[in-house]
Design a protein around this motif. Structure first.
Motif: not given
Ligand code: ATP
Ligand code: MG
Length: 387
Positions: A69-81
């Motif tokens: 609880f408390g989380i509104v969105s969860i995203t899988r992200a790629y880390v780029l320069p």
């Protein structure tokens, strides 16, 4: 390509000076939910970043986070320069599979690092143009795209994502005080517990157990329900209260039509003792107006009178089918409908009193040594921690 999970929160941002406390609790709860996955968690700019040593566990971790609880969105992200060519090429490479199956897309950009040379609309245009050239089957649709590619240029890195799932909302568990949930084996009370926890309330449960009239399997069922709820609360104590003696005494001494309401008052009083002994300051039940004889407005009033702690009834205004829908969503329904007897059905009168009068009920209570019975029940409590 390195991956991360980005977690965003909603309501807690609004809490002004309390914000760091709320954020710290959220991180603590995230850590507990991701137990065993060795997450590295950092916070910046109203976002929590999670890196896992084993990126193949990201899907599993995201699933677990849907219960924090408390989380509104969860995203899988790629880390780029933070360099435009690398962003364009990296985006095309990371999202190749996702975009291969789509017909339309758009790019959104956020630039929280204001020193980055390009502005958001320019980033959109550059990345969008590159993707169109690279994947000729794709068309841009800014109104209703199948896929939205989000490019966030932040202080240290650029994060590119396309898959965002909804979090459960609410407030981190522990940002509010502790309450005692009266947890039966039914459909309603687990939902009530979920709803209180969603508002940040920490929970312990009490269950009234009528051995040998109810079986060990009925107890196992309640512990299973507690376990499902504990995925949202980060573990939970369950206090199993021996209730048979009280039920037998009531049946022996009091008018049959009052039995349910008398039992309900004993439950509330014992739950209140458990609350005081465990530093909880409220009770939570799964009662809903008019659902059964003991839940008429009159009966709820008489039940309420038994205790002085506040009693929260989060499903008070919900219809049964609404409660069932919620139970399915949180994963308790299938367990709740397992056909084990519960302690009240066995002692349920044929013609329960739907408009009980407080003075009459209190007069019946004088027929037995309530204090002694309550103390004995509290002494017999077995406490089990489930997680
Ligand atoms: P539920 O589906 O939650 O069992 P219900 O519609 O069957 O609710 P009742 O049996 O009247 O309603 O119980 C009302 C509330 O009292 C429950 O929601 C629960 O909070 C509490 N309660 C009832 N039985 C027990 C029990 N054996 N142990 C703990 N709490 C109980
Ligand atoms: Mg019940």
């Amino acid at each position: 390509m390195e991956q991360a999970i980005l977690v965003k929160y909603g309501e807690i941002i609004l809490k002004g000076l309390n914000r760091p406390i709320f954020e710290d609790l959220l991180v603590k709860n995230i850590r507990a939910a991701l137990r065993g996955l060795n997450p590295e968690i950092t916070k910046a700019q109203a976002t929590t970043y999670i890196h896992l040593a084993d990126e193949s566990m990201i899907g599993d971790a995201m699933e677990r986070l849907t219960k924090v609880f408390g989380i509104v969105s969860i995203t899988r992200a790629y880390v780029l320069p933070k360099e435009m060519e690398a962003i364009k090429e990296g985006t095309a490479q990371c999202l190749a599979d996702v975009l291969a199956g789509a017909k339309t897309f758009k790019v959104e950009a956020k630039r929280s690092d204001k020193k980055f040379p390009l502005q958001s609309p320019d980033i959109c245009r550059e990345v969008g143009g590159y993707l169109c050239a690279k994947f000729p089957h794709l068309a841009v649709d800014v109104k209703a795209p199948e896929k939205t590619v989000l490019v966030e240029v932040r202080d240290t890195n650029t994060y590119v994502s396309c898959d965002k799932i909804k979090g459960p909302g609410g407030m981190p568990v522990g940002t509010n005080a502790k309450a005692i949930l009266l947890l039966s084996g039914g459909i309603d009370s687990p939902v009530a517990g979920y709803m209180a926890a969603k508002r940040g309330v920490a929970l312990e449960a009490v269950h009234f157990f009528s051995h040998p009239y109810t079986s060990d399997r009925a107890k196992e069922k309640v512990l299973e329900l507690a376990k499902i709820i504990s995925a949202y609360t980060g573990g939970m104590k369950v206090h199993i209260v021996p209730f048979t003696q009280i039920q037998l005494e009531l049946r022996k001494s009091c008018p049959e039509e009052q039995l349910t309401i008398l039992m309900r008052r004993f439950m509330m009083k014992i739950a209140e003792r458990v609350a005081v002994n465990n530093k909880a300051i409220a009770l939570v039940t799964g009662e809903s107006i008019g659902q059964v004889a003991s839940q008429t407005v009159e009966a709820l009033g008489v039940t309420n009178d038994a205790v002085s702690l506040p009693v929260f009834r989060p499903v008070i205004g919900m219809d049964k089918d609404e409660i069932v829908e919620r139970a399915r969503m949180i994963g308790t329904f299938e367990t709740s409908i397992l056909p084990y007897e519960d302690c009240c059905t066995i002692f349920t009168p044929k013609h329960p009193n739907t408009k009980p009068k407080l003075d009459k009920i209190k007069a019946s209570e004088q027929l037995l040594d309530g204090e002694m019975l309550i103390e004995e029940a509290v002494r017999g409590i077995e406490t089990i921690f489930v997680s």
